[in-house]
Design a protein around this motif. Structure first.
Motif, PDB file in Angstrom:
ATOM      1  N   CYS A  67       0.768  -1.278  -0.042  1.00  0.00           N
ATOM      2  CA  CYS A  67      -0.164   0.011  -0.105  1.00  0.00           C
ATOM      3  C   CYS A  67       0.763   1.221   0.014  1.00  0.00           C
ATOM      4  CB  CYS A  67      -0.957   0.017   1.052  1.00  0.00           C
ATOM      5  SG  CYS A  67      -2.169  -1.201   0.963  1.00  0.00           S
ATOM      6  N   VAL A  68       1.997   1.372   0.841  1.00  0.00           N
ATOM      7  CA  VAL A  68       2.816   2.441   0.802  1.00  0.00           C
ATOM      8  C   VAL A  68       3.290   2.639  -0.473  1.00  0.00           C
ATOM      9  CG1 VAL A  68       5.139   3.248   1.597  1.00  0.00           C
ATOM     10  CG2 VAL A  68       3.283   2.428   3.262  1.00  0.00           C
ATOM     11  N   LEU A  69       4.042   1.506  -1.216  1.00  0.00           N
ATOM     12  CA  LEU A  69       4.306   1.690  -2.728  1.00  0.00           C
ATOM     13  C   LEU A  69       3.493   2.164  -3.836  1.00  0.00           C
ATOM     14  CD1 LEU A  69       7.167   0.785  -3.605  1.00  0.00           C
ATOM     15  CD2 LEU A  69       5.839  -1.233  -4.662  1.00  0.00           C
ATOM     16  N   ALA A  70       2.171   1.708  -3.594  1.00  0.00           N
ATOM     17  CA  ALA A  70       0.975   2.240  -4.340  1.00  0.00           C
ATOM     18  C   ALA A  70       0.755   3.562  -4.325  1.00  0.00           C
ATOM     19  CB  ALA A  70      -0.214   1.349  -4.210  1.00  0.00           C
ATOM     20  N   ALA A  71       0.785   3.742  -3.018  1.00  0.00           N
ATOM     21  CA  ALA A  71       0.626   5.392  -2.698  1.00  0.00           C
ATOM     22  C   ALA A  71       1.634   6.341  -2.971  1.00  0.00           C
ATOM     23  CB  ALA A  71       0.451   5.708  -1.158  1.00  0.00           C
ATOM     24  N   ALA A  72       2.838   5.934  -2.890  1.00  0.00           N
ATOM     25  CA  ALA A  72       4.173   6.859  -3.420  1.00  0.00           C
ATOM     26  C   ALA A  72       3.742   6.936  -5.005  1.00  0.00           C
ATOM     27  CB  ALA A  72       5.404   6.038  -3.047  1.00  0.00           C
ATOM     28  N   LEU A  73       3.455   5.679  -5.669  1.00  0.00           N
ATOM     29  CA  LEU A  73       3.217   5.871  -7.053  1.00  0.00           C
ATOM     30  C   LEU A  73       2.148   6.799  -7.403  1.00  0.00           C
ATOM     31  CD1 LEU A  73       3.891   1.898  -8.122  1.00  0.00           C
ATOM     32  CD2 LEU A  73       5.559   4.260  -8.559  1.00  0.00           C
ATOM     33  N   THR A  74       1.216   6.937  -6.514  1.00  0.00           N
ATOM     34  CA  THR A  74      -0.011   7.745  -6.967  1.00  0.00           C
ATOM     35  C   THR A  74       0.161   9.429  -7.082  1.00  0.00           C
ATOM     36  OG1 THR A  74      -1.402   6.003  -5.999  1.00  0.00           O
ATOM     37  CG2 THR A  74      -2.547   8.059  -6.273  1.00  0.00           C
ATOM     38  N   VAL A  75       1.146   9.387  -6.000  1.00  0.00           N
ATOM     39  CA  VAL A  75       1.425  10.920  -6.054  1.00  0.00           C
ATOM     40  C   VAL A  75       2.137  11.473  -7.131  1.00  0.00           C
ATOM     41  CG1 VAL A  75       2.975  12.795  -4.575  1.00  0.00           C
ATOM     42  CG2 VAL A  75       1.456  10.939  -3.329  1.00  0.00           C
ATOM     43  N   PRO A  76       1.682  12.550  -7.837  1.00  0.00           N
ATOM     44  CA  PRO A  76       2.375  12.865  -9.136  1.00  0.00           C
ATOM     45  C   PRO A  76       3.667  13.290  -8.902  1.00  0.00           C
ATOM     46  CG  PRO A  76       0.540  14.359  -8.694  1.00  0.00           C
ATOM     47  CD  PRO A  76       0.794  13.367  -7.453  1.00  0.00           C
ATOM     48  N   ARG A  77       4.659  13.303  -9.676  1.00  0.00           N
ATOM     49  CA  ARG A  77       5.979  13.516  -9.503  1.00  0.00           C
ATOM     50  C   ARG A  77       6.485  14.589 -10.429  1.00  0.00           C
ATOM     51  NH1 ARG A  77       8.260   7.836  -9.755  1.00  0.00           N
ATOM     52  NH2 ARG A  77       6.237   7.673 -10.407  1.00  0.00           N
ATOM     53  N   GLY A  78       7.606  15.252 -10.400  1.00  0.00           N
ATOM     54  CA  GLY A  78       8.088  16.184 -11.514  1.00  0.00           C
ATOM     55  C   GLY A  78       8.694  15.134 -12.634  1.00  0.00           C
ATOM     56  N   VAL A  79       8.592  15.404 -13.960  1.00  0.00           N
ATOM     57  CA  VAL A  79       9.190  14.873 -15.060  1.00  0.00           C
ATOM     58  C   VAL A  79      10.636  15.220 -15.200  1.00  0.00           C
ATOM     59  CG1 VAL A  79       6.975  14.261 -16.193  1.00  0.00           C
ATOM     60  CG2 VAL A  79       8.464  16.268 -16.869  1.00  0.00           C
ATOM     61  N   GLU A  80      11.431  14.093 -15.594  1.00  0.00           N
ATOM     62  CA  GLU A  80      12.758  14.186 -15.974  1.00  0.00           C
ATOM     63  C   GLU A  80      12.660  15.338 -17.252  1.00  0.00           C
ATOM     64  OE1 GLU A  80      16.862  14.267 -15.189  1.00  0.00           O
ATOM     65  OE2 GLU A  80      15.220  12.823 -14.026  1.00  0.00           O
ATOM     66  N   PRO A  81      12.992  16.352 -17.360  1.00  0.00           N
ATOM     67  CA  PRO A  81      12.817  17.311 -18.418  1.00  0.00           C
ATOM     68  C   PRO A  81      14.022  16.933 -19.765  1.00  0.00           C
ATOM     69  CG  PRO A  81      13.703  18.531 -16.899  1.00  0.00           C
ATOM     70  CD  PRO A  81      13.500  17.496 -16.257  1.00  0.00           C
ATOM     71  N   PHE A  82      13.549  16.960 -20.964  1.00  0.00           N
ATOM     72  CA  PHE A  82      14.432  16.817 -22.018  1.00  0.00           C
ATOM     73  C   PHE A  82      13.800  16.774 -23.392  1.00  0.00           C
ATOM     74  CE2 PHE A  82      13.037  12.217 -21.587  1.00  0.00           C
ATOM     75  CZ  PHE A  82      12.967  11.890 -22.891  1.00  0.00           C
ATOM     76  N   LEU A  83      14.383  17.151 -24.276  1.00  0.00           N
ATOM     77  CA  LEU A  83      13.994  17.171 -25.613  1.00  0.00           C
ATOM     78  C   LEU A  83      14.781  16.594 -26.597  1.00  0.00           C
ATOM     79  CD1 LEU A  83      13.604  21.568 -25.948  1.00  0.00           C
ATOM     80  CD2 LEU A  83      11.803  19.654 -26.062  1.00  0.00           C
ATOM     81  N   ALA A  84      14.169  15.952 -27.562  1.00  0.00           N
ATOM     82  CA  ALA A  84      15.064  15.037 -28.406  1.00  0.00           C
ATOM     83  C   ALA A  84      14.816  15.369 -29.773  1.00  0.00           C
ATOM     84  CB  ALA A  84      14.523  13.639 -28.182  1.00  0.00           C
ATOM     85  N   LEU A  85      15.885  15.298 -30.431  1.00  0.00           N
ATOM     86  CA  LEU A  85      15.970  15.627 -32.035  1.00  0.00           C
ATOM     87  C   LEU A  85      16.704  14.465 -32.749  1.00  0.00           C
ATOM     88  CD1 LEU A  85      15.530  17.851 -34.311  1.00  0.00           C
ATOM     89  CD2 LEU A  85      17.879  18.436 -33.619  1.00  0.00           C
ATOM     90  N   GLY A  86      16.097  13.959 -33.684  1.00  0.00           N
ATOM     91  CA  GLY A  86      16.886  12.802 -34.401  1.00  0.00           C
ATOM     92  C   GLY A  86      16.631  12.677 -35.989  1.00  0.00           C
ATOM     93  N   LEU A  87      17.703  12.524 -36.614  1.00  0.00           N
ATOM     94  CA  LEU A  87      17.554  12.659 -38.204  1.00  0.00           C
ATOM     95  C   LEU A  87      17.167  11.382 -38.481  1.00  0.00           C
ATOM     96  CD1 LEU A  87      18.306  14.481 -40.319  1.00  0.00           C
ATOM     97  CD2 LEU A  87      20.826  13.863 -40.340  1.00  0.00           C
ATOM     98  N   LEU A  88      16.215  11.137 -39.612  1.00  0.00           N
ATOM     99  CA  LEU A  88      15.947   9.799 -40.147  1.00  0.00           C
ATOM    100  C   LEU A  88      16.079  10.060 -41.664  1.00  0.00           C
ATOM    101  CD1 LEU A  88      12.804   9.449 -37.971  1.00  0.00           C
ATOM    102  CD2 LEU A  88      14.959   8.376 -37.605  1.00  0.00           C
ATOM    103  N   ASP A  89      16.209   8.895 -42.321  1.00  0.00           N
ATOM    104  CA  ASP A  89      16.404   8.919 -43.893  1.00  0.00           C
ATOM    105  C   ASP A  89      15.125   9.256 -44.581  1.00  0.00           C
ATOM    106  OD1 ASP A  89      14.620   6.530 -43.740  1.00  0.00           O
ATOM    107  OD2 ASP A  89      16.346   5.006 -44.049  1.00  0.00           O
TER     108      ASP A  89
END
Lengths: 138, 162
Positions: B19-41
């Motif tokens: 239950c403690v694990l489930a409660a910890a997962l329920t609380v919204p956390r900040g995201v790891e911020p990043f932007l991605a750019l990729g080159l495709l053919d």
């Protein structure tokens, strides 16, 4: 002379309309960033603004400006509802956490009682028989 | 009691941890911020990039962009021409005139694959086709370089050259 003045006036009006659109666009974008960071669903507004960008690319400034103005109105409305949204969001999260944290004590209290009830129910047809001390039969 | 006290204690401990694990997962956390750019053919896949192109003929590629900043942002992909040793860094964009650009708004966790078609007019060896990712600061309306870029070295040859 008349045509030159007309052209000048048209240019001023066009420039003013683009500046207005850019201001509205930036304001819409600022609201979009703020609302989306709070978890508000702005998918529709993002799609609409991307459509406006396509129109800007095609030099259809008037149509694009109309979309931006409409989206800005929607976002302003969503911004007005943001405190209510945040209240319900945190109430929802708080309720979930409270329910989850209430489960262990409830389990500790109720589980032995429910188990005892189930135990007794499963043996409801059993008969109590007196067994004589020297009787080895069961 | 039908259930032994120790058995009940162990069961309660398991339930508590879950239950403690489930409660910890329920609380919204900040995201790891990043932007991605990729080159495709040309087909929108990794690999099969052109190395030799003919001057005046279009080069077809795709650019992949992803937003994971935790909010919707407006992004711009800018195509520029550089050379070997003259490419952007994580902090400074390439000092060159843009030859292509594309602006779009992406929600958090959303991505887009953009078709690119550029025509290189000048012949040259090791011409760097550079794509930089910029983001719009909505407060003051300025474009800010994100430090994300991709490049592809091309040999641009004259039509009919071996």
């Amino acid at each position: 002379m008349k045509y030159t003045l007309g052209l000048l006036l048209f240019s001023i009006l066009l420039a003013a309309s683009i500046v207005y659109s850019e201001g509205a666009f930036l304001e819409a974008l600022r609201l979009l960033e703020e609302l989306s960071s709070e978890g508000v669903d702005v998918s529709f507004q993002v799609r609409e603004l991307n459509r406006a960008l396509e129109l800007y690319r095609g030099n259809l400034t008037a149509e694009a400006g109309a979309i931006v103005t409409r989206v800005l109105q929607q976002l302003t409305e969503l911004k007005r509802e943001l405190p209510t949204f945040k209240f319900w969001k945190w109430l929802d999260v708080g309720s979930r956490v409270a329910i989850l944290l209430a489960i262990p004590p409830a389990f500790y209290y109720f589980f032995p009682r429910l188990y005892a009830l189930a135990w007794a129910y499963s043996r409801r047809n059993w008969l109590i028989k007196e067994v004589k001390k020297n009787d080895n039969r069961r | 009691m039908i259930i032994d006290d120790e058995v009940l204690a162990v069961l309660t401990a398991i339930v508590t941890v879950a239950c403690v694990l489930a409660a910890a997962l329920t609380v919204p956390r900040g995201v790891e911020p990043f932007l991605a750019l990729g080159l495709l053919d040309e087909k929108g896949k990794i690999g099969d990039y052109p190395t030799r192109v003919i001057a005046g003929e279009p080069v077809k590629l795709h650019v992949f962009v992803m937003n994971h900043l935790g909010k919707a942002v407006m992004l711009k992909v800018v195509g520029k021409l550089g050379s070997r040793g003259n490419i952007p860094t994580n902090s400074t964009p390439l000092n060159s005139t843009p030859i292509w650009s594309y602006e779009l708004i992406l929600e958090h966790n959303q991505n887009a694959t953009i078709p690119v078609q550029v025509t290189l007019q000048k012949e040259g060896l090791n011409v760097a086709l550079v794509f930089e990712l910029w983001t719009l600061n909505a407060t003051d309306g300025t474009w800010v370089y994100t430090g994300r870029w991709n490049h592809l070295y091309l040999n641009v040859t004259k039509a009919g050259a071996p």
